[in-house]
Design an enzyme around this catalytic site. Structure first.
Site, PDB file in Angstrom:
ATOM      1  N   ARG A 105       7.696  -5.112  -7.230  1.00  0.00           N
ATOM      2  CA  ARG A 105       7.362  -6.163  -6.236  1.00  0.00           C
ATOM      3  C   ARG A 105       5.750  -6.548  -6.366  1.00  0.00           C
ATOM      4  O   ARG A 105       5.102  -5.516  -6.271  1.00  0.00           O
ATOM      5  CB  ARG A 105       7.367  -5.628  -4.811  1.00  0.00           C
ATOM      6  CG  ARG A 105       7.314  -6.462  -3.719  1.00  0.00           C
ATOM      7  CD  ARG A 105       7.463  -5.695  -2.464  1.00  0.00           C
ATOM      8  NE  ARG A 105       8.920  -5.276  -2.241  1.00  0.00           N
ATOM      9  CZ  ARG A 105       9.328  -5.718  -1.057  1.00  0.00           C
ATOM     10  NH1 ARG A 105       9.115  -6.128   0.084  1.00  0.00           N
ATOM     11  NH2 ARG A 105      10.570  -5.255  -0.758  1.00  0.00           N
ATOM     12  N   THR A 109       2.221 -11.334  -3.348  1.00  0.00           N
ATOM     13  CA  THR A 109       3.231 -12.430  -2.796  1.00  0.00           C
ATOM     14  C   THR A 109       4.542 -11.488  -2.271  1.00  0.00           C
ATOM     15  O   THR A 109       5.268 -12.170  -1.561  1.00  0.00           O
ATOM     16  CB  THR A 109       3.913 -13.362  -4.077  1.00  0.00           C
ATOM     17  OG1 THR A 109       4.431 -12.352  -4.737  1.00  0.00           O
ATOM     18  CG2 THR A 109       2.708 -13.789  -4.677  1.00  0.00           C
ATOM     19  N   ASP A 201      14.785   8.852  -1.998  1.00  0.00           N
ATOM     20  CA  ASP A 201      14.510   8.136  -3.046  1.00  0.00           C
ATOM     21  C   ASP A 201      15.450   8.361  -4.182  1.00  0.00           C
ATOM     22  O   ASP A 201      15.325   9.558  -4.892  1.00  0.00           O
ATOM     23  CB  ASP A 201      12.931   8.086  -3.531  1.00  0.00           C
ATOM     24  CG  ASP A 201      12.640   7.095  -4.656  1.00  0.00           C
ATOM     25  OD1 ASP A 201      13.283   7.184  -5.797  1.00  0.00           O
ATOM     26  OD2 ASP A 201      11.916   6.406  -4.422  1.00  0.00           O
ATOM     27  N   ASP A 204      13.688   9.337  -7.614  1.00  0.00           N
ATOM     28  CA  ASP A 204      13.221  10.529  -7.706  1.00  0.00           C
ATOM     29  C   ASP A 204      14.242  11.693  -7.841  1.00  0.00           C
ATOM     30  O   ASP A 204      14.019  12.740  -8.515  1.00  0.00           O
ATOM     31  CB  ASP A 204      12.270  10.669  -6.385  1.00  0.00           C
ATOM     32  CG  ASP A 204      11.032   9.655  -6.714  1.00  0.00           C
ATOM     33  OD1 ASP A 204      10.569   9.504  -7.357  1.00  0.00           O
ATOM     34  OD2 ASP A 204      10.328   9.743  -5.344  1.00  0.00           O
TER      35      ASP A 204
END
Ligand code: URA
Length: 210
Positions: A105, A109, A201, A204
């Site tokens: 990401r 923006t 996660d 992870d």
């Protein structure tokens, strides 16, 4: 919710999802379970593959019997957590080719940017199955599907283990024709973009990083 969003509520899938949610499940078991769940999901995701009749000579007689016809398949994991779903899917569809998409990401923006993409050369002739364990905001999945379409993909399915309603909504809005296969739909996203209750996660937990 939508007529092309499917929750695969098979007892084995649901049981294994409960095990991977548990914070006490370590990486080895987590990886094995994700593989098993992916294999079970592959069974449902391929339910609509067309068949054709062939003849096979058994030791006794000629059998008219069926084999999978039609387009070839491709599995496209979204890096990195999507990798955990590939082996399970490949167990059931070993002839599939595997493409990889990596996205990050952009901090300014906030838009997903592709940093890695290696796909089978004939993706326009393949039924593609995009895999990522968690469908959170839907940003990565939607962008991955968009990049695949830009490169000529004609047929795409999305497979996730756990989804937030927000993610389903976002992908469906951008790609209403893409069927989404899930093991479960959770409550919501938290302020950090994690699915609640989710499993933490997934990358992870698969790879033992933190
Ligand atoms: N990605 C994850 O791995 N977990 C979440 O809860 C959301 C996104």
């Amino acid at each position: 919710m939508y007529d092309n969003v499917y929750v695969l509520d098979h007892p084995l899938i649901q049981h294994k999802i409960s095990l991977i949610r548990d914070e006490n499940t370590g990486s080895k078991e987590f990886r094995e379970l994700v593989e098993e769940i992916s294999m079970l999901m592959a069974y449902e995701v391929t339910r609509d593959l067309p068949l054709e009749e062939i003849e096979v000579k058994t030791p006794i007689a000629i059998a008219k019997t069926k084999v999978i016809a039609g387009k070839k398949l491709g599995i496209v994991p979204i890096l990195r957590a999507g990798l955990g779903m590939v082996d399970g899917m490949m167990k059931l569809i070993p002839a599939a080719k595997v493409g990889h998409i990596g996205l990050y990401r952009d901090p300014e923006t906030l838009k997903p940017v592709e940093y890695y993409c290696k796909l089978p050369s004939d993706i326009n002739e393949r039924d593609l199955i995009v895999v990522d364990p968690m469908l959170a905001t839907g940003g990565s999945a939607s962008a991955a599907i968009h990049f695949l379409k830009e490169r000529g993909a004609q047929s795409i399915k999305l497979v996730n283990l756990i989804a937030a309603p927000e993610g389903i909504e976002a992908v469906h809005k951008d790609h209403p024709e893409v069927p989404i296969y899930l093991a479960c739909i959770d409550e919501r996203l938290n302020e950090h973009g994690y699915i609640v209750p989710g499993l933490g996660d997934a990358g992870d937990r698969l790879f033992g990083t933190k």
